[in-house]
Structure formats: C-alpha cells, structure tokens
Design a protein around this motif. Structure first.
Motif, PDB file in Angstrom:
ATOM      1  N   ALA A   9       0.832  -1.209   0.000  1.00 47.00           N
ATOM      2  CA  ALA A   9       0.000   0.000   0.000  1.00 47.00           C
ATOM      3  C   ALA A   9       0.865   1.257   0.000  1.00 47.00           C
ATOM      4  CB  ALA A   9      -0.934  -0.017   1.205  1.00 47.00           C
ATOM      5  N   LEU A  10       1.950   1.238   0.770  1.00 46.56           N
ATOM      6  CA  LEU A  10       2.857   2.390   0.808  1.00 46.56           C
ATOM      7  C   LEU A  10       3.570   2.577  -0.535  1.00 46.56           C
ATOM      8  CD1 LEU A  10       4.443   1.930   4.354  1.00 46.56           C
ATOM      9  CD2 LEU A  10       2.819   3.701   3.656  1.00 46.56           C
ATOM     10  N   ILE A  11       4.028   1.486  -1.097  1.00 50.10           N
ATOM     11  CA  ILE A  11       4.763   1.547  -2.368  1.00 50.10           C
ATOM     12  C   ILE A  11       3.870   2.062  -3.482  1.00 50.10           C
ATOM     13  CG2 ILE A  11       5.844   0.116  -4.154  1.00 50.10           C
ATOM     14  CD1 ILE A  11       6.885  -1.665  -1.839  1.00 50.10           C
ATOM     15  N   LYS A  12       2.616   1.661  -3.482  1.00 51.03           N
ATOM     16  CA  LYS A  12       1.702   2.092  -4.540  1.00 51.03           C
ATOM     17  C   LYS A  12       1.420   3.589  -4.510  1.00 51.03           C
ATOM     18  CE  LYS A  12      -0.930  -2.117  -5.556  1.00 51.03           C
ATOM     19  NZ  LYS A  12      -2.267  -2.755  -5.512  1.00 51.03           N
ATOM     20  N   GLY A  13       1.812   4.237  -3.427  1.00 54.42           N
ATOM     21  CA  GLY A  13       1.617   5.682  -3.346  1.00 54.42           C
ATOM     22  C   GLY A  13       2.550   6.477  -4.231  1.00 54.42           C
ATOM     23  N   GLY A  14       3.566   5.835  -4.774  1.00 53.63           N
ATOM     24  CA  GLY A  14       4.518   6.528  -5.646  1.00 53.63           C
ATOM     25  C   GLY A  14       4.768   5.723  -6.914  1.00 53.63           C
ATOM     26  N   VAL A  15       5.792   6.123  -7.661  1.00 51.35           N
ATOM     27  CA  VAL A  15       6.170   5.382  -8.860  1.00 51.35           C
ATOM     28  C   VAL A  15       6.746   4.042  -8.419  1.00 51.35           C
ATOM     29  CG1 VAL A  15       7.595   5.396 -10.941  1.00 51.35           C
ATOM     30  CG2 VAL A  15       6.656   7.542 -10.051  1.00 51.35           C
ATOM     31  N   HIS A  16       6.247   2.964  -8.996  1.00 49.05           N
ATOM     32  CA  HIS A  16       6.627   1.647  -8.487  1.00 49.05           C
ATOM     33  C   HIS A  16       6.673   0.605  -9.600  1.00 49.05           C
ATOM     34  CE1 HIS A  16       2.193   1.747  -8.334  1.00 49.05           C
ATOM     35  NE2 HIS A  16       2.259   0.445  -8.614  1.00 49.05           N
ATOM     36  N   LYS A  17       7.217  -0.553  -9.241  1.00 53.68           N
ATOM     37  CA  LYS A  17       7.334  -1.696 -10.146  1.00 53.68           C
ATOM     38  C   LYS A  17       6.504  -2.857  -9.596  1.00 53.68           C
ATOM     39  CE  LYS A  17      11.628  -2.524 -11.449  1.00 53.68           C
ATOM     40  NZ  LYS A  17      13.093  -2.774 -11.319  1.00 53.68           N
ATOM     41  N   ARG A  18       6.181  -3.808 -10.487  1.00 54.90           N
ATOM     42  CA  ARG A  18       5.402  -4.969 -10.067  1.00 54.90           C
ATOM     43  C   ARG A  18       5.931  -6.228 -10.746  1.00 54.90           C
ATOM     44  NH1 ARG A  18      -0.597  -4.789 -11.889  1.00 54.90           N
ATOM     45  NH2 ARG A  18       0.392  -5.410 -13.858  1.00 54.90           N
ATOM     46  N   LEU A  19       5.953  -7.317  -9.979  1.00 57.17           N
ATOM     47  CA  LEU A  19       6.294  -8.637 -10.509  1.00 57.17           C
ATOM     48  C   LEU A  19       5.113  -9.573 -10.324  1.00 57.17           C
ATOM     49  CD1 LEU A  19       9.904  -9.589  -9.298  1.00 57.17           C
ATOM     50  CD2 LEU A  19       9.138  -9.322 -11.661  1.00 57.17           C
ATOM     51  N   ASN A  20       4.784 -10.320 -11.370  1.00 50.59           N
ATOM     52  CA  ASN A  20       3.768 -11.366 -11.265  1.00 50.59           C
ATOM     53  C   ASN A  20       4.484 -12.704 -11.090  1.00 50.59           C
ATOM     54  OD1 ASN A  20       1.371  -9.745 -11.694  1.00 50.59           O
ATOM     55  ND2 ASN A  20       2.104  -9.491 -13.799  1.00 50.59           N
ATOM     56  N   LEU A  21       4.288 -13.326  -9.939  1.00 49.95           N
ATOM     57  CA  LEU A  21       5.018 -14.536  -9.575  1.00 49.95           C
ATOM     58  C   LEU A  21       4.049 -15.650  -9.217  1.00 49.95           C
ATOM     59  CD1 LEU A  21       7.670 -12.809  -7.274  1.00 49.95           C
ATOM     60  CD2 LEU A  21       7.855 -13.309  -9.706  1.00 49.95           C
ATOM     61  N   LYS A  22       4.589 -16.860  -9.020  1.00 52.06           N
ATOM     62  CA  LYS A  22       3.721 -17.968  -8.618  1.00 52.06           C
ATOM     63  C   LYS A  22       4.513 -19.060  -7.928  1.00 52.06           C
ATOM     64  CE  LYS A  22       3.692 -19.357 -13.497  1.00 52.06           C
ATOM     65  NZ  LYS A  22       2.830 -19.542 -14.684  1.00 52.06           N
ATOM     66  N   ASN A  23       4.034 -19.424  -6.743  1.00 47.05           N
ATOM     67  CA  ASN A  23       4.505 -20.632  -6.074  1.00 47.05           C
ATOM     68  C   ASN A  23       3.819 -21.840  -6.708  1.00 47.05           C
ATOM     69  OD1 ASN A  23       6.047 -19.193  -4.141  1.00 47.05           O
ATOM     70  ND2 ASN A  23       4.238 -18.914  -2.846  1.00 47.05           N
ATOM     71  N   ILE A  24       4.411 -23.001  -6.476  1.00 50.08           N
ATOM     72  CA  ILE A  24       3.813 -24.262  -6.915  1.00 50.08           C
ATOM     73  C   ILE A  24       3.620 -25.126  -5.675  1.00 50.08           C
ATOM     74  CG2 ILE A  24       4.115 -26.314  -8.344  1.00 50.08           C
ATOM     75  CD1 ILE A  24       6.066 -24.528 -10.041  1.00 50.08           C
TER      76      ILE A  24
END
Length: 332
Positions: free
Chosen positions: A105-120
């Motif tokens: 939530a804090l990170i989304k307040g500014g310019v940010h990056k995102r990774l789409n990941l997945k456990n198995i």
C-alpha cells in the motif's frame, strides 16, 4: 517336482522385496538419474537463469508442474499454482520487493514496479488432514546479464535446481512407499527467493492453516562442496528446541550407511539464509540442508557439470528419512 522347485526359488528371490518396509521402498526410489534429469533441465542455458517473473522462470514452473502431474501428485488447492504479486519502488529509490499488504500500500503511493510470480504447491493427503508438514525449495535464480563478457547466464544448478530435484524425488518416494502418511505433506516450490524470500513469505502470510503446520524442511544448495577435500560435508540447521531433529540424522547415517558428514547447527530461531526464515519467524520447527557457499555461488559458472551427484542423492535420502518422521511421528 520341477514346478515346486521353481516356485520355491521364485519365492526365495522375491521374499526380500515383499518383506521390505514402506520407508525403505521409498528410499530406494531416490536416484542420480532423477537428479540429473531435473537439474540438467532447470540449469540449461535455454531457461536463461530462471529469474523470477521472466520467461525462463515460467518455463521452470511448467516443468515442475508437468512432473507433479506425471506422478499424479494432487495440487494443494484447485490449481498447482499460487499466483501473487510483488512490488517495489522504481529503481532509483532504495527499497526491496515486498509482498506484505501494508508495504504494498505504501509503495503504490509513488512510482513503483510490479512482478507477477507464482509458487507451486502440491500434496499427499495424510490420515489426519488437519496437520501438515511442508518440504520446499526455491526454483528461481538470477537470470541473465547481457552486459557480462563471456558466459552471461546464471544457470543456478546448485542454487537451487539441486533443491528442486530433492523435493520432486521426495514426492515420488512417498508415492512408491505405498503407505499414507499420518500428516498431510505439502511439496512446495517457491518463486522469488532471490528477490527476498518472496514466495515463502507470501505463503506464510496467507496460509489459513499455518498454526497446524508441524514442521518445515528446506533445501537451498545441496549439490556442491565448500571444502573440496571433504566432499561429504553438509550444514544441517535445525530448531534448537527440537533436539530429536539432530538425533534423527545421526541415527539414519549410521543405520543406512549414508555418505554424509554433517555439521550440526542447533539454532534457537533459524530465521536467516533461505526460505526456512519465513517459517521460523512464524514459530514453525525447521530443518534446513545447505552445503554453504563455493566459488561458483551466484556466478554464471554454477552449472550442472560441476554438481556432486552422489552428494545430492545422499542428502535427498537423509532428508526423506527426516520427512518420514515429520509426517508420521506423534511428537518431536
């Protein structure tokens, strides 16, 4: 008379197989060939180092799921995949990838990056479905750096294709043994470990039954030698409050003549180093196999050709016996 003699000879030849204990049936299924197949594929150049969130990482995930399907190991939930997102600030700002909702939530307040990941996540259901033990290893690595001169692929054969091979072999061994465990066993393959234990952290934060997890067994690098003069050395970390974990390994090495020389590390709260930390912070007893750093650690030279195959198999066998007890003993 001839038929009776043949029948007697057949019975004598097959008697040891029939008399074999379930735990030993599983133990005998663990092989170098299986380890070579898994590590060789995951550490091949075609997967480009399996960095979390990349095409190589997704191929690695598909391979692992294909092996689980081949063995008919069921997913933990409806799907083998547990998708999740990780966020961090843009690259010029300090910070790490985060999976906790408050941090996100804090990170989304500014310019940010995102990774789409997945456990198995897969399972063999126990007689008591309300108690769990987990065995896990991370399948991601460091990817590729096209600016490197020469070899630019971080293949990650030891780190941590070796650990993935062990988890898959344990899944097969528990099928081969022919005996349902007392507790449900979860076979976990974590994404994003190299980026900050992301997959295991996400799992622990969101697991509805985390208080019913009775133990976690972790692998991170089980195929190399820190001291080449002593190839059988292995670091064996475990929760200090459970001294039985140390006794198990000592007894099994003697009983099954395993070619291992462990350094025993009883740790009050083993929170550092790898995905075991996510579970230790939640108060779950852990066992962690690790062969420590070597000159090829986090280097493009961590390739399958340098793996000590006997060591991988011996550690996998020892840990299978650990998991057998975690899954079946009433208390430890």
């Amino acid at each position: 008379m001839k038929k009776e003699i043949i029948a007697a000879l057949f019975l004598a030849a097959t008697l040891p197989v029939f008399a074999q204990k379930p735990v030993e049936k599983g133990l005998q299924s663990i092989s170098q060939e299986s380890a070579k197949a898994t590590i060789g594929f995951l550490a091949s150049d075609e997967l480009e180092g399996r960095e979390a969130g990349t095409r190589g990482g997704r191929i690695a995930a598909e391979y692992i799921v294909s092996q689980l399907r081949l063995m008919n190991i069921q997913p933990l939930d409806e799907s083998y995949y547990q998708p999740f997102e990780a966020y961090r600030k843009e690259r010029q700002q300090k910070g790490r990838w985060q999976v906790h909702p408050d941090s996100i939530a804090l990170i989304k307040g500014g310019v940010h990056k995102r990774l789409n990941l997945k456990n198995i996540l897969a399972k063999i259901e126990g007689k008591n479905p309300n108690e769990y033990v987990i065995v896990g290893a991370h399948y991601d690595h460091l990817g590729i750096d096209p600016t490197l001169v020469g070899d630019c692929i971080y293949n990650g054969a030891d780190d941590n294709a070796s650990g993935v091979s062990a988890v898959l072999q344990l899944a097969k061994a528990f099928l081969v043994c022919g005996q349902q465990p007392e507790r449900t066993i979860i076979f976990a393959f974590w994404d994003g470990e190299e980026s900050g234990l992301l997959g295991s952290s996400y799992f622990v934060q969101n697991c509805q039954f985390i208080q019913s997890v009775k133990g976690y067994l972790n692998y991170d690098m089980i195929g190399r030698n820190t001291n080449e003069a002593k190839p059988q050395l292995v670091d064996y970390f475990y929760t200090q409050a459970h001294p039985a974990f140390g006794d198990w390994l000592k007894g099994d090495i003697q009983k099954y003549k395993l070619k291992l020389e462990p350094i025993y590390h009883a740790w009050d709260k083993p929170v550092g180093g790898s995905d075991n930390g996510s579970f230790a912070k939640a108060g779950i007893p852990i066992i962690w196999y690790h062969t420590n750093a070597h000159p090829d650690y986090h280097q493009p030279s961590d390739e399958a050709s340098r793996i000590n195959w006997e060591k991988v198999v011996e550690i996998t066998k020892a840990s299978y016996l650990n998991l057998w007890r975690l899954a079946n003993e009433k208390s430890y």
